[in-house]
Design a protein around this motif. Structure first.
Motif, PDB file in Angstrom:
ATOM      1  N   ALA A   1      -4.452  11.949  37.057  1.00 41.29           N
ATOM      2  CA  ALA A   1      -5.655  12.786  37.052  1.00 41.29           C
ATOM      3  C   ALA A   1      -5.653  13.734  38.243  1.00 41.29           C
ATOM      4  CB  ALA A   1      -6.908  11.912  37.062  1.00 41.29           C
ATOM      5  N   LEU A   2      -5.252  13.224  39.395  1.00 42.15           N
ATOM      6  CA  LEU A   2      -5.175  14.060  40.592  1.00 42.15           C
ATOM      7  C   LEU A   2      -4.146  15.166  40.415  1.00 42.15           C
ATOM      8  CD1 LEU A   2      -6.221  14.403  43.472  1.00 42.15           C
ATOM      9  CD2 LEU A   2      -4.376  12.930  44.211  1.00 42.15           C
ATOM     10  N   ALA A   3      -3.016  14.852  39.808  1.00 44.50           N
ATOM     11  CA  ALA A   3      -1.983  15.872  39.570  1.00 44.50           C
ATOM     12  C   ALA A   3      -2.475  16.925  38.587  1.00 44.50           C
ATOM     13  CB  ALA A   3      -0.713  15.208  39.057  1.00 44.50           C
TER      14      ALA A   3
ATOM     15  N   ILE B   1      -5.609  17.780  38.073  1.00 43.84           N
ATOM     16  CA  ILE B   1      -6.599  18.581  38.797  1.00 43.84           C
ATOM     17  C   ILE B   1      -5.894  19.569  39.716  1.00 43.84           C
ATOM     18  CG2 ILE B   1      -8.401  18.486  40.567  1.00 43.84           C
ATOM     19  CD1 ILE B   1      -9.272  15.815  39.269  1.00 43.84           C
ATOM     20  N   ALA B   2      -4.844  19.125  40.380  1.00 44.59           N
ATOM     21  CA  ALA B   2      -4.091  20.007  41.277  1.00 44.59           C
ATOM     22  C   ALA B   2      -3.487  21.168  40.506  1.00 44.59           C
ATOM     23  CB  ALA B   2      -3.000  19.220  41.995  1.00 44.59           C
ATOM     24  N   LEU B   3      -2.925  20.891  39.337  1.00 45.95           N
ATOM     25  CA  LEU B   3      -2.354  21.963  38.522  1.00 45.95           C
ATOM     26  C   LEU B   3      -3.426  22.932  38.044  1.00 45.95           C
ATOM     27  CD1 LEU B   3       0.244  19.995  36.400  1.00 45.95           C
ATOM     28  CD2 LEU B   3       0.719  21.676  38.184  1.00 45.95           C
ATOM     29  N   THR B   4      -4.565  22.417  37.670  1.00 43.79           N
ATOM     30  CA  THR B   4      -5.659  23.257  37.203  1.00 43.79           C
ATOM     31  C   THR B   4      -6.196  24.140  38.326  1.00 43.79           C
ATOM     32  OG1 THR B   4      -6.271  21.562  35.608  1.00 43.79           O
ATOM     33  CG2 THR B   4      -7.911  23.238  36.069  1.00 43.79           C
ATOM     34  N   VAL B   5      -6.399  23.546  39.485  1.00 47.48           N
ATOM     35  CA  VAL B   5      -6.929  24.288  40.623  1.00 47.48           C
ATOM     36  C   VAL B   5      -5.896  25.274  41.154  1.00 47.48           C
ATOM     37  CG1 VAL B   5      -7.773  24.052  42.995  1.00 47.48           C
ATOM     38  CG2 VAL B   5      -8.545  22.479  41.241  1.00 47.48           C
ATOM     39  N   ALA B   6      -4.627  24.916  41.104  1.00 43.19           N
ATOM     40  CA  ALA B   6      -3.572  25.790  41.622  1.00 43.19           C
ATOM     41  C   ALA B   6      -3.441  27.056  40.793  1.00 43.19           C
ATOM     42  CB  ALA B   6      -2.248  25.055  41.654  1.00 43.19           C
ATOM     43  N   ALA B   7      -3.839  27.012  39.539  1.00 41.36           N
ATOM     44  CA  ALA B   7      -3.740  28.190  38.678  1.00 41.36           C
ATOM     45  C   ALA B   7      -4.702  29.291  39.122  1.00 41.36           C
ATOM     46  CB  ALA B   7      -4.028  27.796  37.238  1.00 41.36           C
ATOM     47  N   ASP B   8      -5.786  28.917  39.806  1.00 42.14           N
ATOM     48  CA  ASP B   8      -6.759  29.892  40.292  1.00 42.14           C
ATOM     49  C   ASP B   8      -6.317  30.377  41.673  1.00 42.14           C
ATOM     50  OD1 ASP B   8      -8.985  31.451  40.647  1.00 42.14           O
ATOM     51  OD2 ASP B   8     -10.221  29.790  41.378  1.00 42.14           O
ATOM     52  N   GLY B   9      -5.751  31.567  41.737  1.00 41.81           N
ATOM     53  CA  GLY B   9      -5.231  32.090  42.999  1.00 41.81           C
ATOM     54  C   GLY B   9      -6.224  32.912  43.780  1.00 41.81           C
ATOM     55  N   ASP B  10      -7.415  33.130  43.232  1.00 38.95           N
ATOM     56  CA  ASP B  10      -8.427  33.923  43.923  1.00 38.95           C
ATOM     57  C   ASP B  10      -9.216  33.053  44.885  1.00 38.95           C
ATOM     58  OD1 ASP B  10      -7.636  36.025  42.364  1.00 38.95           O
ATOM     59  OD2 ASP B  10      -9.177  35.678  40.840  1.00 38.95           O
ATOM     60  N   GLY B  11      -9.762  33.669  45.909  1.00 34.23           N
ATOM     61  CA  GLY B  11     -10.617  32.955  46.836  1.00 34.23           C
ATOM     62  C   GLY B  11     -10.115  33.060  48.255  1.00 34.23           C
TER      63      GLY B  11
ATOM     64  N   GLY C   1      -6.144  26.608  45.863  1.00 33.53           N
ATOM     65  CA  GLY C   1      -5.471  25.848  44.813  1.00 33.53           C
ATOM     66  C   GLY C   1      -4.056  25.474  45.200  1.00 33.53           C
ATOM     67  N   ALA C   2      -3.339  26.425  45.773  1.00 38.43           N
ATOM     68  CA  ALA C   2      -1.967  26.152  46.194  1.00 38.43           C
ATOM     69  C   ALA C   2      -1.950  25.149  47.341  1.00 38.43           C
ATOM     70  CB  ALA C   2      -1.278  27.444  46.610  1.00 38.43           C
ATOM     71  N   PHE C   3      -2.901  25.269  48.259  1.00 37.39           N
ATOM     72  CA  PHE C   3      -2.987  24.315  49.368  1.00 37.39           C
ATOM     73  C   PHE C   3      -3.182  22.902  48.838  1.00 37.39           C
ATOM     74  CE2 PHE C   3      -5.565  21.836  52.327  1.00 37.39           C
ATOM     75  CZ  PHE C   3      -4.734  21.832  53.436  1.00 37.39           C
ATOM     76  N   PHE C   4      -4.094  22.768  47.872  1.00 38.62           N
ATOM     77  CA  PHE C   4      -4.356  21.447  47.308  1.00 38.62           C
ATOM     78  C   PHE C   4      -3.132  20.914  46.566  1.00 38.62           C
ATOM     79  CE2 PHE C   4      -5.995  18.652  43.934  1.00 38.62           C
ATOM     80  CZ  PHE C   4      -6.580  17.694  44.734  1.00 38.62           C
ATOM     81  N   ALA C   5      -2.498  21.789  45.774  1.00 40.83           N
ATOM     82  CA  ALA C   5      -1.355  21.350  44.967  1.00 40.83           C
ATOM     83  C   ALA C   5      -0.133  21.033  45.818  1.00 40.83           C
ATOM     84  CB  ALA C   5      -1.003  22.420  43.943  1.00 40.83           C
ATOM     85  N   LEU C   6       0.081  21.788  46.886  1.00 44.78           N
ATOM     86  CA  LEU C   6       1.301  21.615  47.685  1.00 44.78           C
ATOM     87  C   LEU C   6       1.164  20.612  48.821  1.00 44.78           C
ATOM     88  CD1 LEU C   6       2.403  25.342  47.931  1.00 44.78           C
ATOM     89  CD2 LEU C   6       3.421  23.551  46.528  1.00 44.78           C
ATOM     90  N   ILE C   7      -0.038  20.470  49.365  1.00 43.71           N
ATOM     91  CA  ILE C   7      -0.187  19.635  50.552  1.00 43.71           C
ATOM     92  C   ILE C   7      -1.099  18.437  50.305  1.00 43.71           C
ATOM     93  CG2 ILE C   7      -1.000  19.603  52.938  1.00 43.71           C
ATOM     94  CD1 ILE C   7      -0.122  22.564  53.076  1.00 43.71           C
ATOM     95  N   ALA C   8      -2.314  18.694  49.841  1.00 45.29           N
ATOM     96  CA  ALA C   8      -3.301  17.621  49.737  1.00 45.29           C
ATOM     97  C   ALA C   8      -2.972  16.609  48.637  1.00 45.29           C
ATOM     98  CB  ALA C   8      -4.690  18.210  49.509  1.00 45.29           C
TER      99      ALA C   8
END
Length: 85
Positions: A27-29, A31-41, A50-57
């Motif tokens: 589930a965490l993975a 969520i990470a993939l879903t959030v990583a797709a959003d590059g705005d912000g 999203g990339a921070f969460f997917a790559l580090i957190a």
């Protein structure tokens, strides 16, 4: 017969624990993939959130889940008297 019942209980609880850890990690993975797709912000440490969460957190949280599993499995082993000395 009591040993077989204890062994069955140990296996059942071990299966539940493993399923919970694997399911939570999956589930965490997702969520990470879903959030990583959003590059705005805003940018966090030079990365979009999203990339921070997917790559580090997410990998760190999955590693923590592995340690939690090991600790709880050790407690189960001690409870059912199958722990290594």
């Amino acid at each position: 017969m009591a040993r077989e019942a204890g062994e069955a209980g140990w296996w059942q609880q071990t299966r539940w624990l493993a399923a919970a850890i694997v399911g939570g990690s999956a589930a965490l993975a997702l969520i990470a993939l879903t959030v990583a797709a959003d590059g705005d912000g805003p940018v966090l440490f030079g990365l979009p959130p999203g990339a921070f969460f997917a790559l580090i957190a997410a990998p760190l949280l999955i590693a923590v889940a592995a340690f939690v599993f090991a600790g709880r499995q050790q407690a189960l082993d001690r409870r059912y008297d199958v722990a290594e000395d």
